[in-house]
Design a protein around this motif. Sequence first.
Motif, PDB file in Angstrom:
ATOM      1  N   LEU A 145      43.582  33.851  36.251  1.00 51.91           N
ATOM      2  CA  LEU A 145      42.984  33.805  34.912  1.00 51.91           C
ATOM      3  C   LEU A 145      41.821  32.828  34.817  1.00 51.91           C
ATOM      4  CD1 LEU A 145      46.263  33.908  32.779  1.00 51.91           C
ATOM      5  CD2 LEU A 145      44.568  35.733  33.013  1.00 51.91           C
ATOM      6  N   THR A 146      41.651  32.004  35.816  1.00 53.66           N
ATOM      7  CA  THR A 146      40.559  31.028  35.784  1.00 53.66           C
ATOM      8  C   THR A 146      39.295  31.545  36.461  1.00 53.66           C
ATOM      9  OG1 THR A 146      41.120  29.921  37.883  1.00 53.66           O
ATOM     10  CG2 THR A 146      42.297  29.197  35.898  1.00 53.66           C
ATOM     11  N   ARG A 147      39.330  32.761  37.018  1.00 56.69           N
ATOM     12  CA  ARG A 147      38.188  33.295  37.756  1.00 56.69           C
ATOM     13  C   ARG A 147      37.642  34.534  37.066  1.00 56.69           C
ATOM     14  NH1 ARG A 147      38.818  34.025  44.036  1.00 56.69           N
ATOM     15  NH2 ARG A 147      36.546  34.217  43.774  1.00 56.69           N
ATOM     16  N   PRO A 148      36.628  34.385  36.233  1.00 57.77           N
ATOM     17  CA  PRO A 148      36.028  35.567  35.598  1.00 57.77           C
ATOM     18  C   PRO A 148      35.281  36.414  36.619  1.00 57.77           C
ATOM     19  CG  PRO A 148      34.750  33.611  35.113  1.00 57.77           C
ATOM     20  CD  PRO A 148      35.974  33.124  35.841  1.00 57.77           C
ATOM     21  N   ILE A 149      35.059  37.674  36.243  1.00 53.59           N
ATOM     22  CA  ILE A 149      34.315  38.603  37.089  1.00 53.59           C
ATOM     23  C   ILE A 149      32.878  38.681  36.584  1.00 53.59           C
ATOM     24  CG2 ILE A 149      34.139  40.997  37.880  1.00 53.59           C
ATOM     25  CD1 ILE A 149      37.165  41.215  37.426  1.00 53.59           C
ATOM     26  N   ALA A 150      31.934  38.519  37.470  1.00 52.15           N
ATOM     27  CA  ALA A 150      30.524  38.601  37.086  1.00 52.15           C
ATOM     28  C   ALA A 150      30.208  40.019  36.604  1.00 52.15           C
ATOM     29  CB  ALA A 150      29.638  38.237  38.271  1.00 52.15           C
ATOM     30  N   ALA A 203      44.921  41.011  33.790  1.00 57.50           N
ATOM     31  CA  ALA A 203      43.697  41.758  34.117  1.00 57.50           C
ATOM     32  C   ALA A 203      42.481  40.950  33.698  1.00 57.50           C
ATOM     33  CB  ALA A 203      43.709  43.108  33.402  1.00 57.50           C
ATOM     34  N   MET A 204      41.506  40.867  34.570  1.00 54.91           N
ATOM     35  CA  MET A 204      40.250  40.179  34.250  1.00 54.91           C
ATOM     36  C   MET A 204      39.113  41.167  34.033  1.00 54.91           C
ATOM     37  SD  MET A 204      41.124  37.108  33.983  1.00 54.91           S
ATOM     38  CE  MET A 204      39.576  36.211  33.957  1.00 54.91           C
ATOM     39  N   GLY A 205      39.417  42.423  34.163  1.00 54.72           N
ATOM     40  CA  GLY A 205      38.467  43.493  33.912  1.00 54.72           C
ATOM     41  C   GLY A 205      39.192  44.816  34.087  1.00 54.72           C
ATOM     42  N   HIS A 206      38.560  45.884  33.645  1.00 57.42           N
ATOM     43  CA  HIS A 206      39.138  47.217  33.802  1.00 57.42           C
ATOM     44  C   HIS A 206      38.042  48.183  34.216  1.00 57.42           C
ATOM     45  CE1 HIS A 206      42.055  45.234  31.094  1.00 57.42           C
ATOM     46  NE2 HIS A 206      42.947  46.022  31.665  1.00 57.42           N
ATOM     47  N   GLY A 216      34.684  63.086  24.413  1.00 62.39           N
ATOM     48  CA  GLY A 216      35.463  64.170  24.984  1.00 62.39           C
ATOM     49  C   GLY A 216      35.633  64.020  26.487  1.00 62.39           C
ATOM     50  N   GLY A 217      36.419  64.921  27.063  1.00 69.58           N
ATOM     51  CA  GLY A 217      36.709  64.852  28.485  1.00 69.58           C
ATOM     52  C   GLY A 217      38.085  64.266  28.734  1.00 69.58           C
ATOM     53  N   THR A 218      38.391  64.061  29.993  1.00 71.95           N
ATOM     54  CA  THR A 218      39.695  63.551  30.411  1.00 71.95           C
ATOM     55  C   THR A 218      39.530  62.207  31.104  1.00 71.95           C
ATOM     56  OG1 THR A 218      40.548  65.796  30.714  1.00 71.95           O
ATOM     57  CG2 THR A 218      41.749  64.017  31.806  1.00 71.95           C
ATOM     58  N   VAL A 219      40.254  61.204  30.631  1.00 73.94           N
ATOM     59  CA  VAL A 219      40.323  59.930  31.355  1.00 73.94           C
ATOM     60  C   VAL A 219      41.287  60.162  32.515  1.00 73.94           C
ATOM     61  CG1 VAL A 219      40.786  57.468  31.232  1.00 73.94           C
ATOM     62  CG2 VAL A 219      39.961  58.677  29.200  1.00 73.94           C
ATOM     63  N   GLN A 220      40.742  60.198  33.708  1.00 76.01           N
ATOM     64  CA  GLN A 220      41.561  60.562  34.869  1.00 76.01           C
ATOM     65  C   GLN A 220      42.267  59.356  35.495  1.00 76.01           C
ATOM     66  OE1 GLN A 220      42.208  63.571  35.715  1.00 76.01           O
ATOM     67  NE2 GLN A 220      40.493  64.893  35.151  1.00 76.01           N
ATOM     68  N   MET A 221      41.594  58.206  35.536  1.00 78.55           N
ATOM     69  CA  MET A 221      42.168  57.028  36.178  1.00 78.55           C
ATOM     70  C   MET A 221      41.724  55.767  35.443  1.00 78.55           C
ATOM     71  SD  MET A 221      44.112  58.068  38.643  1.00 78.55           S
ATOM     72  CE  MET A 221      44.430  56.585  39.619  1.00 78.55           C
ATOM     73  N   LEU A 222      42.585  54.758  35.508  1.00 78.34           N
ATOM     74  CA  LEU A 222      42.322  53.462  34.879  1.00 78.34           C
ATOM     75  C   LEU A 222      42.950  52.389  35.759  1.00 78.34           C
ATOM     76  CD1 LEU A 222      41.561  51.598  32.428  1.00 78.34           C
ATOM     77  CD2 LEU A 222      43.792  52.223  31.448  1.00 78.34           C
ATOM     78  N   ALA A 223      42.232  51.308  35.983  1.00 72.61           N
ATOM     79  CA  ALA A 223      42.762  50.227  36.823  1.00 72.61           C
ATOM     80  C   ALA A 223      42.362  48.883  36.257  1.00 72.61           C
ATOM     81  CB  ALA A 223      42.242  50.344  38.260  1.00 72.61           C
ATOM     82  N   ARG A 224      43.125  47.869  36.618  1.00 71.02           N
ATOM     83  CA  ARG A 224      42.740  46.494  36.333  1.00 71.02           C
ATOM     84  C   ARG A 224      42.099  45.919  37.588  1.00 71.02           C
ATOM     85  NH1 ARG A 224      46.752  42.053  37.758  1.00 71.02           N
ATOM     86  NH2 ARG A 224      48.006  43.007  39.393  1.00 71.02           N
ATOM     87  N   ILE A 225      41.174  44.990  37.398  1.00 67.07           N
ATOM     88  CA  ILE A 225      40.539  44.293  38.503  1.00 67.07           C
ATOM     89  C   ILE A 225      40.587  42.793  38.232  1.00 67.07           C
ATOM     90  CG2 ILE A 225      39.062  46.179  39.264  1.00 67.07           C
ATOM     91  CD1 ILE A 225      36.778  44.976  37.640  1.00 67.07           C
ATOM     92  N   GLY A 226      40.462  42.026  39.284  1.00 65.50           N
ATOM     93  CA  GLY A 226      40.486  40.572  39.170  1.00 65.50           C
ATOM     94  C   GLY A 226      40.596  39.963  40.556  1.00 65.50           C
ATOM     95  N   TYR A 227      40.660  38.663  40.606  1.00 62.78           N
ATOM     96  CA  TYR A 227      40.823  37.958  41.872  1.00 62.78           C
ATOM     97  C   TYR A 227      42.296  37.589  42.015  1.00 62.78           C
ATOM     98  CZ  TYR A 227      35.763  37.738  41.850  1.00 62.78           C
ATOM     99  OH  TYR A 227      34.425  38.083  41.828  1.00 62.78           O
ATOM    100  N   GLY A 228      42.899  38.068  43.076  1.00 61.24           N
ATOM    101  CA  GLY A 228      44.327  37.835  43.259  1.00 61.24           C
ATOM    102  C   GLY A 228      44.642  37.361  44.661  1.00 61.24           C
ATOM    103  N   PRO A 229      45.917  37.129  44.942  1.00 56.70           N
ATOM    104  CA  PRO A 229      46.326  36.691  46.275  1.00 56.70           C
ATOM    105  C   PRO A 229      46.180  37.822  47.285  1.00 56.70           C
ATOM    106  CG  PRO A 229      48.245  37.182  44.940  1.00 56.70           C
ATOM    107  CD  PRO A 229      47.061  37.286  44.020  1.00 56.70           C
ATOM    108  N   THR A 230      46.124  37.462  48.537  1.00 56.07           N
ATOM    109  CA  THR A 230      46.116  38.450  49.616  1.00 56.07           C
ATOM    110  C   THR A 230      47.486  39.111  49.704  1.00 56.07           C
ATOM    111  OG1 THR A 230      44.477  37.185  50.845  1.00 56.07           O
ATOM    112  CG2 THR A 230      45.777  38.797  52.083  1.00 56.07           C
TER     113      THR A 230
END
Length: 382
Positions: free
Chosen positions: A171-176, A287-290, A352-366
Amino acid sequence: MTLTRRKMIHLMGGGAILAAGAGFGFAATRNPQTAYLPWEMAGRYDDPRMRALSWALLAPNPHNRQPWLADLSEQGVITLYADLERMLPHTDPLHRQITIGLGCLLELLRMAAADDGHRAETTLFPQGSSPTALDTRPIARITLTADPSVARDPLFALVPQRRSNKEPFDLTRPIAPELLPEIAKAVQNGAAFGGTVDTAEVLDLRALTHEALRIEVETPHTFQESVDLFRIGHREVDANPDGIDFSGPLFETLRLTGQFSRESAADPTSFAFQSGLDAVFANTDTAMGHVWLVTKDNSRDTQIATGADWLRVNLAATARGLGFQPLSQALQEYPEMAALYAQVHERLAPDGGTVQMLARIGYGPTVGTSPRWPLESRIIHA
């Protein structure tokens, strides 16, 4: 499944589990012995079709079901089928998500073949398809032809590092913000890319994906579908290297002491259920972004193309050091999710249209690789 120390302490209630006997201690430290070998075997086959398939095997797919079979009886040709015993009838009743996963596989197969100096010419659904369910007809017919001039895809180099990261993000690492257009460039097959790292929008989408996950978990038949696919401990993971793996010392200990089982995980009053719910909410809530993909239509061909783009988006995020986890619960087509399905479409596809996929992004552990069935188990009539 890799767990952070925070999750380990939480799942164990902050206390210690005492193991009696050397045999118990040995079992509690065992990891799967064979489930990860396909990652090492990728590209190590004589037949170029097998080489391409050994990479394609590593593609992301819903619940890690690996729901495909390849017929190699025709020289130089791969005929791909859906494995109908590996569908997700409760959360994916129309097989849309499974089809997207097959699109991921076909794109990775194309990349691997090109890297090996072969062109993959693909005909989708050569005998037709149904919009309501996959069936025994082939998904694709792929012909491999040696062609030293075929263009290599730079994203292919990221395949060994690609993951679906199921840990909380930092949560301390924002995404540019400038990373989103860079990721969007990976889309090549017709889907419209969307994404946000805006704080207010991310908070709204955290709440939406949290609620969708709650609905799936608290709806008995959809959650049971996941529970039935839990693989708890190294023996189960090696025996069935698909589904949702819970391996490593913590889960071996919880299994051996009777604190974690499919039965307890499915019981809403149990410690295992509540701890698991807290753990998955920690993912949606960090999530830090989607990012998401929208298509104008929802045909089977479009779903396959979406899978190709989704794999590419995942690899592009990997190239930029971002953790990536699909959160597609709100996109699932079953009655209990209908209201949230409409809400997410109104928000992400207002035209209109179909939302096919949605994901969260961020900096996480390996995190480590996911189990895979041996390639030979996916081959028929060879």
